[in-house]
Design an enzyme around this catalytic site. Structure first.
Site, PDB file in Angstrom:
ATOM      1  N   GLY A  38       0.803  -1.209   0.000  1.00 17.81           N
ATOM      2  CA  GLY A  38       0.000   0.000   0.000  1.00 17.81           C
ATOM      3  C   GLY A  38       0.839   1.262   0.000  1.00 17.81           C
ATOM      4  N   HIS A  41       2.665   4.661  -4.960  1.00 25.49           N
ATOM      5  CA  HIS A  41       3.243   5.811  -5.653  1.00 25.49           C
ATOM      6  C   HIS A  41       3.384   5.444  -7.131  1.00 25.49           C
ATOM      7  CE1 HIS A  41       6.878   3.444  -5.473  1.00 25.49           C
ATOM      8  NE2 HIS A  41       6.880   3.474  -4.149  1.00 25.49           N
ATOM      9  N   HIS A  44       4.598   1.926  -8.080  1.00 24.44           N
ATOM     10  CA  HIS A  44       3.596   0.852  -8.059  1.00 24.44           C
ATOM     11  C   HIS A  44       2.691   0.957  -9.291  1.00 24.44           C
ATOM     12  CE1 HIS A  44       4.290   1.367  -3.578  1.00 24.44           C
ATOM     13  NE2 HIS A  44       4.516   0.074  -3.729  1.00 24.44           N
ATOM     14  N   GLN A  68       7.674  -9.160   7.870  1.00 24.86           N
ATOM     15  CA  GLN A  68       8.919  -8.656   7.285  1.00 24.86           C
ATOM     16  C   GLN A  68       9.483  -7.438   8.015  1.00 24.86           C
ATOM     17  OE1 GLN A  68       6.757  -8.034   3.401  1.00 24.86           O
ATOM     18  NE2 GLN A  68       8.211  -6.363   3.171  1.00 24.86           N
ATOM     19  N   GLY A 154       9.313  -4.453  -8.655  1.00 26.09           N
ATOM     20  CA  GLY A 154      10.217  -3.378  -9.063  1.00 26.09           C
ATOM     21  C   GLY A 154      11.678  -3.773  -8.858  1.00 26.09           C
ATOM     22  N   VAL A 183      11.253   3.503 -10.952  1.00 26.89           N
ATOM     23  CA  VAL A 183      10.732   4.829 -11.336  1.00 26.89           C
ATOM     24  C   VAL A 183      11.367   5.862 -10.398  1.00 26.89           C
ATOM     25  CG1 VAL A 183       8.656   6.240 -11.596  1.00 26.89           C
ATOM     26  CG2 VAL A 183       8.586   3.802 -12.143  1.00 26.89           C
ATOM     27  N   ARG A 194       8.864   4.996   1.698  1.00 25.87           N
ATOM     28  CA  ARG A 194       9.637   5.514   2.838  1.00 25.87           C
ATOM     29  C   ARG A 194      10.206   6.913   2.568  1.00 25.87           C
ATOM     30  NH1 ARG A 194      10.926  -0.336   3.794  1.00 25.87           N
ATOM     31  NH2 ARG A 194       9.957  -0.768   5.793  1.00 25.87           N
TER      32      ARG A 194
HETATM   33  O1  PAF Z   1       7.932  -4.830  -1.940  1.00 28.90           O
HETATM   34  C1  PAF Z   1       6.985  -4.835  -1.128  1.00 28.90           C
HETATM   35  O2  PAF Z   1       6.187  -3.896  -1.067  1.00 28.90           O
HETATM   36  C2  PAF Z   1       6.802  -6.025  -0.194  1.00 28.90           C
HETATM   37  O3  PAF Z   1       8.023  -6.527   0.241  1.00 28.90           O
HETATM   38  C3  PAF Z   1       5.944  -7.149  -0.799  1.00 28.90           C
HETATM   39  C4  PAF Z   1       6.591  -7.782  -2.011  1.00 28.90           C
HETATM   40  C5  PAF Z   1       4.582  -6.585  -1.189  1.00 28.90           C
HETATM   41  C6  PAF Z   1       5.720  -8.248   0.238  1.00 28.90           C
HETATM   42  O4  PAF Z   1       5.099  -7.761   1.385  1.00 28.90           O
END
Ligand code: PAF
Length: 289
Positions: A38, A41, A44, A68, A154, A183, A194
């Site tokens: 989510g 930007h 994505h 993670q 990406g 990008v 971030r």
């Molecule tokens: O790149 C990310 O945003 C995350 O690591 C992913 C691949 C969605 C897994 O949570």
């Protein structure tokens, strides 16, 4: 599946998404999948547009994956804005937004996770123990839920892309993993959720990552094959930004991500730098030898 809607069709359950995609495949439609956490930007959106161009049905997952994040990392503060994300998904051409909650993805107690080999211990894995196991676990689950598809990642997260590609091959998952170019802002800063953490002055210094990578690549292209020399060059450029705290600057073969002698063939230069609470990463490809 309709296109041009103000928001994509939203699906919050694994069983609901499976039924929709089963029906789509039964009708001969191909599926493109973009996993995200989510706070979307333009990076994505470029993945969603790529998925749109190559598939009949486009699914975007939006799930901030607790597995993670290490203790003390930014899980609680990770930026979230679902309404905006859903609009951006629709504008970029997504048909379905998969928005599971934590209990849907990880019914307690979780007993099974993916444990990766050495690819996960280097670079970002060295300072974020367990991070890539968490990424691999959620991506393996998402691939299992979405099923046969092309999945778009990406290149900014190059280590993640390498690990996901390898995991899909090792576990024979029915997913074609597609890497897509980073990008950037006009000044070279790679787009990242971030970047929202950067103060004005940190933001003004952040393009140093890209400059360091370009300097390193220029050295490699001029014939330098010593990883240490290339890494020192990138570190020196990063040191010109007073607020930058370097985590790593690495010059490695693309296949192993670990330097094992002089650079040869396809090489990736990667950097990770902290600016205050923001930890930024970036990378560039080049050929050595
Ligand atoms: O790149 C990310 O945003 C995350 O690591 C992913 C691949 C969605 C897994 O949570």
């Amino acid at each position: 599946m309709s296109r041009g809607c103000p928001v994509p069709e939203r699906e919050d359950t694994i069983s609901g998404l499976r039924v929709r995609l089963f029906e789509a495949r039964a009708a001969g439609r191909t599926v493109g999948f973009v996993p995200t956490m989510g706070f979307l930007h333009a990076g994505h959106c470029s993945l969603i547009e790529r998925a749109r161009a190559g598939n009949d049905v486009v699914v975007v997952s939006i799930f901030v994956n607790p597995l993670q994040f290490n203790p003390g990392e930014d899980f609680d503060d990770y930026p979230r804005d679902l309404e905006r994300d859903l609009r951006m998904c629709a504008d970029a051409g997504a048909d379905i937004a998969f928005v599971p909650d934590r209990r849907e993805m990880y019914p307690e107690p979780v007993a099974t996770t993916v444990h990766l080999g050495t690819l996960a211990d280097v670079l970002c894995g060295a300072s974020r123990a367990g991070h890539f196991d968490g990424v691999a676990t959620v991506v393996a689950k998402l691939f299992s839920i979405v099923g046969e598809c092309s999945a778009y990642f990406g290149e900014k997260d190059f280590q993640q892309l390498t690990i996901v590609r390898r995991m899909a091959a090792d576990l024979s998952l029915p997913v074609r993993v597609v890497g897509c170019p980073t990008v950037r802002e006009p000044d070279g800063l790679a787009l990242s959720s971030r970047n929202a953490y950067l103060s004005e002055v940190e933001r003004s210094q952040a393009p140093v990552l890209r400059r360091a990578l370009e300097s390193g690549a220029t050295l490699v292209q001029a014939g330098e094959t010593s990883p240490a020399a290339v890494e020192a060059e990138m570190a020196a450029v990063i040191a010109t930004a007073p607020l930058a705290q370097i985590d790593y600057a690495a010059a490695v073969p693309v296949s192993t991500l670990v330097a094992d002698g002089p650079l040869r063939g396809e090489v990736r230069l990667l950097v990770a730098v902290r600016f205050g609470t923001a930890r930024l990463i970036d990378n560039i490809g080049c050929r050595a030898g």
